[in-house]
Structure formats: C-alpha cells, structure tokens
Design a protein around this motif. Structure first.
Motif, mmCIF file in Angstrom:
data_model
loop_
_atom_site.group_PDB
_atom_site.id
_atom_site.type_symbol
_atom_site.label_atom_id
_atom_site.label_comp_id
_atom_site.label_asym_id
_atom_site.label_seq_id
_atom_site.Cartn_x
_atom_site.Cartn_y
_atom_site.Cartn_z
ATOM 1 N N MET A 30 0.820 -1.208 0.000
ATOM 2 C CA MET A 30 0.000 0.000 0.000
ATOM 3 C C MET A 30 0.856 1.262 0.000
ATOM 4 N N LEU A 31 1.961 1.225 0.761
ATOM 5 C CA LEU A 31 2.855 2.386 0.796
ATOM 6 C C LEU A 31 3.459 2.651 -0.580
ATOM 7 N N HIS A 32 3.923 1.602 -1.257
ATOM 8 C CA HIS A 32 4.544 1.804 -2.571
ATOM 9 C C HIS A 32 3.515 2.235 -3.620
ATOM 10 N N LEU A 33 2.297 1.733 -3.512
ATOM 11 C CA LEU A 33 1.245 2.196 -4.413
ATOM 12 C C LEU A 33 0.973 3.681 -4.200
ATOM 13 N N LEU A 34 0.936 4.089 -2.946
ATOM 14 C CA LEU A 34 0.671 5.488 -2.625
ATOM 15 C C LEU A 34 1.843 6.374 -3.039
ATOM 16 N N ILE A 35 3.067 5.886 -2.845
ATOM 17 C CA ILE A 35 4.244 6.650 -3.278
ATOM 18 C C ILE A 35 4.232 6.820 -4.793
ATOM 19 N N GLY A 36 3.899 5.741 -5.510
ATOM 20 C CA GLY A 36 3.799 5.835 -6.962
ATOM 21 C C GLY A 36 2.752 6.838 -7.385
ATOM 22 N N TYR A 37 1.623 6.834 -6.699
ATOM 23 C CA TYR A 37 0.541 7.783 -6.990
ATOM 24 C C TYR A 37 0.999 9.222 -6.755
ATOM 25 N N LEU A 38 1.678 9.460 -5.622
ATOM 26 C CA LEU A 38 2.165 10.803 -5.324
ATOM 27 C C LEU A 38 3.199 11.258 -6.353
ATOM 28 N N ALA A 39 4.048 10.326 -6.808
ATOM 29 C CA ALA A 39 5.042 10.656 -7.825
ATOM 30 C C ALA A 39 4.364 11.081 -9.121
ATOM 31 N N LEU A 40 3.298 10.383 -9.487
ATOM 32 C CA LEU A 40 2.564 10.735 -10.705
ATOM 33 C C LEU A 40 1.898 12.103 -10.562
ATOM 34 N N ARG A 41 1.370 12.398 -9.401
ATOM 35 C CA ARG A 41 0.751 13.711 -9.177
ATOM 36 C C ARG A 41 1.781 14.833 -9.249
ATOM 37 N N VAL A 42 2.960 14.574 -8.694
ATOM 38 C CA VAL A 42 4.032 15.576 -8.771
ATOM 39 C C VAL A 42 4.477 15.752 -10.221
ATOM 40 N N ALA A 43 4.555 14.652 -10.959
ATOM 41 C CA ALA A 43 4.980 14.709 -12.360
ATOM 42 C C ALA A 43 4.057 15.589 -13.185
ATOM 43 N N MET A 238 8.998 6.283 -13.221
ATOM 44 C CA MET A 238 9.405 5.868 -11.884
ATOM 45 C C MET A 238 8.184 5.651 -10.993
ATOM 46 N N GLY A 239 7.206 6.548 -11.107
ATOM 47 C CA GLY A 239 5.984 6.389 -10.323
ATOM 48 C C GLY A 239 5.277 5.088 -10.649
ATOM 49 N N LEU A 240 5.195 4.770 -11.932
ATOM 50 C CA LEU A 240 4.574 3.513 -12.353
ATOM 51 C C LEU A 240 5.388 2.314 -11.870
ATOM 52 N N GLY A 241 6.722 2.456 -11.900
ATOM 53 C CA GLY A 241 7.584 1.372 -11.443
ATOM 54 C C GLY A 241 7.422 1.099 -9.958
ATOM 55 N N LEU A 242 7.356 2.156 -9.147
ATOM 56 C CA LEU A 242 7.179 1.980 -7.704
ATOM 57 C C LEU A 242 5.795 1.410 -7.392
ATOM 58 N N ALA A 243 4.806 1.826 -8.180
ATOM 59 C CA ALA A 243 3.467 1.247 -8.017
ATOM 60 C C ALA A 243 3.491 -0.244 -8.359
ATOM 61 N N ALA A 244 4.277 -0.612 -9.381
ATOM 62 C CA ALA A 244 4.408 -2.023 -9.747
ATOM 63 C C ALA A 244 5.016 -2.818 -8.593
ATOM 64 N N PHE A 245 5.980 -2.216 -7.893
ATOM 65 C CA PHE A 245 6.556 -2.895 -6.723
ATOM 66 C C PHE A 245 5.488 -3.078 -5.655
ATOM 67 N N GLY A 246 4.603 -2.091 -5.534
ATOM 68 C CA GLY A 246 3.500 -2.213 -4.588
ATOM 69 C C GLY A 246 2.584 -3.369 -4.930
ATOM 70 N N VAL A 247 2.290 -3.546 -6.225
ATOM 71 C CA VAL A 247 1.453 -4.666 -6.671
ATOM 72 C C VAL A 247 2.124 -5.992 -6.339
ATOM 73 N N TYR A 248 3.433 -6.065 -6.596
ATOM 74 C CA TYR A 248 4.173 -7.293 -6.289
ATOM 75 C C TYR A 248 4.149 -7.572 -4.785
ATOM 76 N N SER A 249 4.339 -6.539 -3.970
ATOM 77 C CA SER A 249 4.333 -6.716 -2.514
ATOM 78 C C SER A 249 2.982 -7.243 -2.038
ATOM 79 N N LEU A 250 1.900 -6.733 -2.604
ATOM 80 C CA LEU A 250 0.575 -7.224 -2.238
ATOM 81 C C LEU A 250 0.399 -8.685 -2.652
ATOM 82 N N ALA A 251 0.989 -9.035 -3.797
ATOM 83 C CA ALA A 251 0.890 -10.422 -4.257
ATOM 84 C C ALA A 251 1.624 -11.377 -3.319
ATOM 85 N N ARG A 252 2.627 -10.876 -2.613
ATOM 86 C CA ARG A 252 3.359 -11.722 -1.664
ATOM 87 C C ARG A 252 2.483 -12.155 -0.488
#
Length: 258
Positions: A30-43, A238-252
């Motif tokens: 959830m943290l990485h998904l949110l970080i990715g989202y914030l990165a996209l908003r900043v972008a 980068m935002g999409l990449g960090l969000a992808a890590f969030g998806v992987y973490s949730l899959a764990r």
C-alpha cells in the motif's frame, strides 16, 4: 545450539508470525502504491506532497481511519522484522544472514516511521536524511563515512535492479504467481533499484561538496529525475515502477514464502 535454532524455527513458522508478516506485505504494498501515486501527481504538477515514504505516511495520517491503518502497518513491519531476525539465526549462508540483518533494520525503521506519523510526530525523509548527514559529517572522518554510506546504497540499488532483471525475487515465492505479477516484480525491483542508486549518488555528492543539504531520501531522488531532461516522463515511469513494486508486494500476501 541446535535446540536454540529449533526454537527459532518454531517461532518463524508460527501462525501468528505468518499472519503478521503478511500484514507487513500489505503495508509495504500500500505504501509503494501510494508513493507511486504521489510521484505521478508531482509529475503532472497536481500535488506538492513528497513522493516518498514520509509523504505517503503523512497522507494516511490525515484522518482517524488512516491513523488506525498506520497502527496495523506498525504491527506488520515489526512482524516482518522479527521474521527476518529469525532468518539471521537459521540462514545457512553468510550473505543471507547479512541481507536479513539489513532488512531487520529497514522494517523496524519503517515501523517507527509509521508509529511517529500515527502519533502526529512524523518528519519528512529529507529532513531526517539532512540532519543525519550533518551530524555524521561533523565527526572526524564523517565525510568519508557519508560517502561510504552512499556507495553502499548504490550497491543495494544495483542488487535490486539485478534481482528484478534476473527474476531472482521468485525465490521469495512459494509458487509461480503468473505473468502479470512476475512482470510487476521485474519492473518494481528495477525501479526501486534505480531510485536507491540515485539516493546513493546524492549521499556521495553531499560528502564530496561537504553539504548535508544534498543528501536526501526517495523524494530527493525523484526530484532529481524531475529536473533532468525529459523529467516528467522519467518521473512518470518511476511512479509507475514503484506502483508495480506495490502490486508485487501485495501479491506476496498470497504467494510469498514466510
């Protein structure tokens, strides 16, 4: 000694720790998904919040429900730290023990950060990194130590990139998660590795220029990307990449080996 290791294995394999560790995977995801989202908003110039862990935690801490969720995060991160601590004692190879020891520190730090924001006492990653660097550089040989820390972070970043490209993260899973999750892991680990590499470079630059203000966490790394040529595209990727890590973490939570 064998009895002690058997005891550690029993704790590691306990149902309670299993549930707690999987809660930690949820928190990380959830943290990485949110970080990715914030990165996209900043972008796209739609947010001024730090696109990093502190920015994500601050976002969650804005209301009572978010603060309650942060307490769950604390429990999850502490459970992950205990799980990795158990691996320190029972892992067969030295490199595995070292890696688990490093993760103990990381998860405890994340848990402490989540608790701090839940209590309304959280600080930005930039302030924490700058203050830490300034304190270290005041000591004899401090600049060299900051430079070494930067090089270590760069090394960790390279390790993450290789882990993603070579799909070594599959060793963390008890079964194949499918193509989509596998690619999320590949992209996510590579993106996180690149971000860590930039953080390491910032520490080295801070040591070289003797300016603690140059040292920063993930927010500084993403800001550096934004200032580069094609910064909006780089920060978006980068935002999409960090969000992808969030998806992987949730899959764990389902596929992870605990």
């Amino acid at each position: 000694m064998n009895d002690a290791r058997d005891g550690v294995r029993q704790v590691k394999n306990s149902r309670t720790l299993d549930v707690g560790a999987r809660a930690g995977f949820v928190a990380s995801g959830m943290l990485h998904l949110l970080i990715g989202y914030l990165a996209l908003r900043v972008a796209f110039h739609k947010s001024g919040k730090n696109p990093d862990q502190s920015g994500a935690l601050a976002t969650l801490a804005q209301n009572g429900a978010g603060k309650a969720l942060l307490i769950v995060f604390v429990v999850g991160f502490v459970a992950l730290a205990l799980w990795q601590l158990a691996r320190v004692f029972i892992a067969a190879e030295v490199k595995d023990r070292f890696q688990s020891g490093a993760l103990v520190v990381i998860y405890l730090t994340m848990g402490w950060s989540a608790l701090s924001f839940a209590r309304g006492k959280g600080r930005s990653s930039r302030s924490t990194s700058t203050d830490f660097t300034a304190t270290v550089m005041k000591q004899s040989g401090g600049r060299w130590l900051v430079a070494i820390i930067g090089l270590v972070i760069i090394g960790v970043g390279i390790y993450h990139v290789q882990k993603g490209i070579r799909t070594r993260f599959m060793e963390e899973l008890r079964e194949h998660p499918g193509t989509a999750i596998t690619w999320s892991g590949r992209v996510g680990y590579a993106a996180k590795g690149i971000a860590l590499g930039i953080v390491g470079v910032l520490f080295v630059v801070a040591a070289a220029k003797h300016r603690s203000s140059h040292a920063s966490g993930l927010d500084g790394a993403l800001s550096a990307l934004q200032r580069a040529t094609g910064g909006q595209l780089l920060l978006t990727l980068m935002g999409l990449g960090l969000a992808a890590f969030g998806v992987y973490s949730l899959a764990r939570v389902r596929f992870g080996r605990v």
